[in-house]
Design a protein around this motif. Structure first.
Motif, PDB file in Angstrom:
ATOM      1  N   LEU A 115       0.839  -1.208   0.000  1.00 38.10           N
ATOM      2  CA  LEU A 115       0.000   0.000   0.000  1.00 38.10           C
ATOM      3  C   LEU A 115       0.876   1.262   0.000  1.00 38.10           C
ATOM      4  CD1 LEU A 115      -2.703  -1.140   2.604  1.00 38.10           C
ATOM      5  CD2 LEU A 115      -2.801  -1.301   0.114  1.00 38.10           C
ATOM      6  N   GLU A 118      -1.249   4.118  -1.409  1.00 34.77           N
ATOM      7  CA  GLU A 118      -2.452   4.315  -0.601  1.00 34.77           C
ATOM      8  C   GLU A 118      -2.136   4.972   0.738  1.00 34.77           C
ATOM      9  OE1 GLU A 118      -3.397   0.466  -2.918  1.00 34.77           O
ATOM     10  OE2 GLU A 118      -1.661   1.619  -2.321  1.00 34.77           O
ATOM     11  N   ASN A 119      -0.984   4.600   1.329  1.00 35.48           N
ATOM     12  CA  ASN A 119      -0.620   5.123   2.653  1.00 35.48           C
ATOM     13  C   ASN A 119       0.358   6.296   2.595  1.00 35.48           C
ATOM     14  OD1 ASN A 119      -2.285   3.309   3.921  1.00 35.48           O
ATOM     15  ND2 ASN A 119      -0.687   1.806   4.337  1.00 35.48           N
ATOM     16  N   GLN A 160      -7.678  -2.332  -2.943  1.00 36.15           N
ATOM     17  CA  GLN A 160      -6.416  -1.639  -3.209  1.00 36.15           C
ATOM     18  C   GLN A 160      -6.589  -0.640  -4.358  1.00 36.15           C
ATOM     19  OE1 GLN A 160      -3.544  -4.809  -3.930  1.00 36.15           O
ATOM     20  NE2 GLN A 160      -3.275  -5.165  -1.736  1.00 36.15           N
ATOM     21  N   MET A 161      -5.621   0.241  -4.476  1.00 33.29           N
ATOM     22  CA  MET A 161      -5.629   1.182  -5.598  1.00 33.29           C
ATOM     23  C   MET A 161      -5.622   0.407  -6.915  1.00 33.29           C
ATOM     24  SD  MET A 161      -2.807   4.156  -6.407  1.00 33.29           S
ATOM     25  CE  MET A 161      -3.174   5.123  -4.942  1.00 33.29           C
TER      26      MET A 161
END
Length: 201
Positions: A115, A118-119, A160-161
């Motif tokens: 991630l 994402e993070n 998830q992306m």
């Protein structure tokens, strides 16, 4: 400390571990966010103590370790529990990742995180590398590896992306759906490029 950091990511089943293992064989230090996430909830850690205080002793396995399957099932359908857990663990994980990156001694080091984008972990990296395979390959590999139903894998991928967004964000993309010898040749080429970049700092 390596001041040049490569962020390495990829969807489930894309082959991130195979890529990081290869970089490791070239004596590059790896900081793996998944490993860090397990370390911060080991017995005796503040992370695990807080989780037990919140969810009760039932969240532990017989040997005193975190029962991940049980925790997953609790937070899967409960947004409040999931938000609480993320608020607890994300800062601890981030701090531990930064500590390990600071301790790296190779010319450059790799932050491997599923991630990464994402993070927001790419902010700590000079460049990013996406290990990429088609969706159907991701699903087939993960089902075979983890012995789980297709639906479960599709749900993980959906959370998830998207592959398209990751491709747009990444500085480098390696196609991992081809013979290993070809993948290694491309990783070798990138390794030399990253070494040159780290010397230029």
């Amino acid at each position: 400390m390596s001041s040049w950091i490569l962020g390495l990511t990829g969807g489930i089943g894309a082959g991130k571990s195979a890529a990081t293992n290869y970089f490791q064989s070239l004596n590059i230090d790896i900081v793996d966010a998944d490993i860090v996430a397990r370390e911060v909830v080991m017995p005796g850690t503040q992370g695990l103590n807080s989780i037990v205080a919140h969810f009760g002793d039932d969240i532990l396995s017989a040997d005193g370790t975190l029962d991940r399957t049980k925790l997953r099932s609790i937070i899967f359908d409960n947004k409040e529990h999931k938000a609480w857990l993320n608020a607890l663990l994300h800062p601890i994980i981030r701090a531990q990742i930064l500590t390990q990156l600071a301790q790296a001694t190779s010319p450059y080091c790799i932050l491997c995180a599923p991630l990464l984008f994402e993070n927001g972990l790419e902010r700590y990296c000079q460049k990013t590398l996406l290990i990429d395979v088609p969706l159907d390959v991701q699903i087939a590999r993960t089902c075979n590896r983890d012995n789980v139903p297709q639906e479960q894998v599709k749900n993980i991928i959906a959370a998830q992306m998207s592959r398209e967004d990751k491709c747009q964000k990444a500085d480098y993309i390696v196609d991992n759906n081809r013979p290993l010898v070809d993948v290694h040749a491309e990783l070798d080429h990138l390794h030399k490029k990253f070494l040159d970049a780290s010397k230029a700092i």
